[in-house]
Design a protein around this motif. Structure first.
Motif, PDB file in Angstrom:
ATOM      1  N   LEU A   9       0.823  -1.209   0.000  1.00 21.47           N
ATOM      2  CA  LEU A   9       0.000   0.000   0.000  1.00 21.47           C
ATOM      3  C   LEU A   9       0.858   1.259   0.000  1.00 21.47           C
ATOM      4  O   LEU A   9       0.548   2.247  -0.675  1.00 21.47           O
ATOM      5  CB  LEU A   9      -0.950  -0.007   1.199  1.00 21.47           C
ATOM      6  N   MET A  10       1.968   1.226   0.728  1.00 23.85           N
ATOM      7  CA  MET A  10       2.870   2.372   0.747  1.00 23.85           C
ATOM      8  C   MET A  10       3.434   2.639  -0.646  1.00 23.85           C
ATOM      9  O   MET A  10       3.439   3.771  -1.117  1.00 23.85           O
ATOM     10  CB  MET A  10       4.025   2.145   1.725  1.00 23.85           C
ATOM     11  N   LEU A  11       3.875   1.581  -1.323  1.00 24.23           N
ATOM     12  CA  LEU A  11       4.408   1.749  -2.679  1.00 24.23           C
ATOM     13  C   LEU A  11       3.338   2.258  -3.634  1.00 24.23           C
ATOM     14  O   LEU A  11       3.586   3.165  -4.436  1.00 24.23           O
ATOM     15  CB  LEU A  11       4.979   0.422  -3.190  1.00 24.23           C
ATOM     16  N   ALA A  12       2.147   1.691  -3.544  1.00 23.15           N
ATOM     17  CA  ALA A  12       1.053   2.102  -4.428  1.00 23.15           C
ATOM     18  C   ALA A  12       0.684   3.569  -4.194  1.00 23.15           C
ATOM     19  O   ALA A  12       0.535   4.343  -5.152  1.00 23.15           O
ATOM     20  CB  ALA A  12      -0.163   1.204  -4.220  1.00 23.15           C
ATOM     21  N   LEU A  13       0.556   3.960  -2.940  1.00 22.34           N
ATOM     22  CA  LEU A  13       0.168   5.341  -2.648  1.00 22.34           C
ATOM     23  C   LEU A  13       1.273   6.331  -2.990  1.00 22.34           C
ATOM     24  O   LEU A  13       0.979   7.453  -3.425  1.00 22.34           O
ATOM     25  CB  LEU A  13      -0.274   5.489  -1.196  1.00 22.34           C
ATOM     26  N   ILE A  50       0.893   6.728  -6.709  1.00 21.97           N
ATOM     27  CA  ILE A  50      -0.311   7.511  -6.997  1.00 21.97           C
ATOM     28  C   ILE A  50      -0.076   8.989  -6.671  1.00 21.97           C
ATOM     29  O   ILE A  50      -0.442   9.875  -7.446  1.00 21.97           O
ATOM     30  CB  ILE A  50      -1.517   6.961  -6.211  1.00 21.97           C
ATOM     31  N   HIS A  51       0.550   9.256  -5.533  1.00 21.80           N
ATOM     32  CA  HIS A  51       0.798  10.643  -5.136  1.00 21.80           C
ATOM     33  C   HIS A  51       1.761  11.320  -6.108  1.00 21.80           C
ATOM     34  O   HIS A  51       1.553  12.476  -6.495  1.00 21.80           O
ATOM     35  CB  HIS A  51       1.337  10.693  -3.706  1.00 21.80           C
ATOM     36  N   SER A  52       2.792  10.610  -6.493  1.00 20.49           N
ATOM     37  CA  SER A  52       3.762  11.158  -7.443  1.00 20.49           C
ATOM     38  C   SER A  52       3.093  11.482  -8.777  1.00 20.49           C
ATOM     39  O   SER A  52       3.272  12.572  -9.327  1.00 20.49           O
ATOM     40  CB  SER A  52       4.891  10.145  -7.644  1.00 20.49           C
ATOM     41  N   LEU A  53       2.310  10.542  -9.279  1.00 18.04           N
ATOM     42  CA  LEU A  53       1.598  10.775 -10.542  1.00 18.04           C
ATOM     43  C   LEU A  53       0.565  11.889 -10.388  1.00 18.04           C
ATOM     44  O   LEU A  53       0.361  12.689 -11.308  1.00 18.04           O
ATOM     45  CB  LEU A  53       0.927   9.487 -11.020  1.00 18.04           C
TER      46      LEU A  53
END
Length: 145
Positions: A19-23, A26-29
């Motif tokens: 979840l940390m990697l995914a978020l 997502i935040h970067s994009l």
């Protein structure tokens, strides 16, 4: 610690990491998309004056960042419902938002998933800080103009 506890701990840490990697992605994009949408190129910002139009830009930036954080909160809420840790989307969104914002209303969270909730607080803290730095950087570039 017996084998069952070790597996449970491993699962929580695995999911929290995923979840940390995914978020983070997502935040970067999301920040890149907001930059493009609002044309926040550093050179263009330096050429603008800090006027009412700049205040409108900053207000819209704030609204978009709020939306980005809400999407991230909502993704955690979906996760909590899918794993059966929380029943009902309203309760899951409430729990996720309070955890993400590090308010910490965690009494009702199941013990076997509480580390994921704790990691959400850490992730939220970092992403909110990242957004704050993004806003401050944008304001500074506007003021340089």
């Amino acid at each position: 610690m017996d084998e069952t506890e070790t597996v449970a701990l491993g699962m929580q840490l695995l999911w929290a990491g995923a979840l940390m990697l995914a978020l983070t992605l997502i935040h970067s994009l999301g920040l890149a998309g907001i930059s493009r949408l609002l044309r926040l190129d550093p050179e263009l910002l330096k050429k603008r004056s800090f006027d009412s139009q700049a205040w409108g830009l900053m207000s819209f930036l704030g609204a978009l960042l709020f939306l980005l954080h809400f999407v991230e909160i909502f993704l955690f809420a979906i996760f909590y419902v899918l794993i059966g840790a929380i029943q009902g989307m309203e309760e899951a969104v409430f729990f996720s938002a309070s955890t993400y914002a590090t308010i910490g209303f965690t009494e009702s969270f199941p013990e076997n998933w509480r580390l994921v909730g704790a990691f959400e607080g850490l992730i939220g803290f970092i992403l909110i800080g990242w957004s704050t730095a993004f806003i401050v950087n944008t304001m500074n570039r506007l003021r340089e103009g």
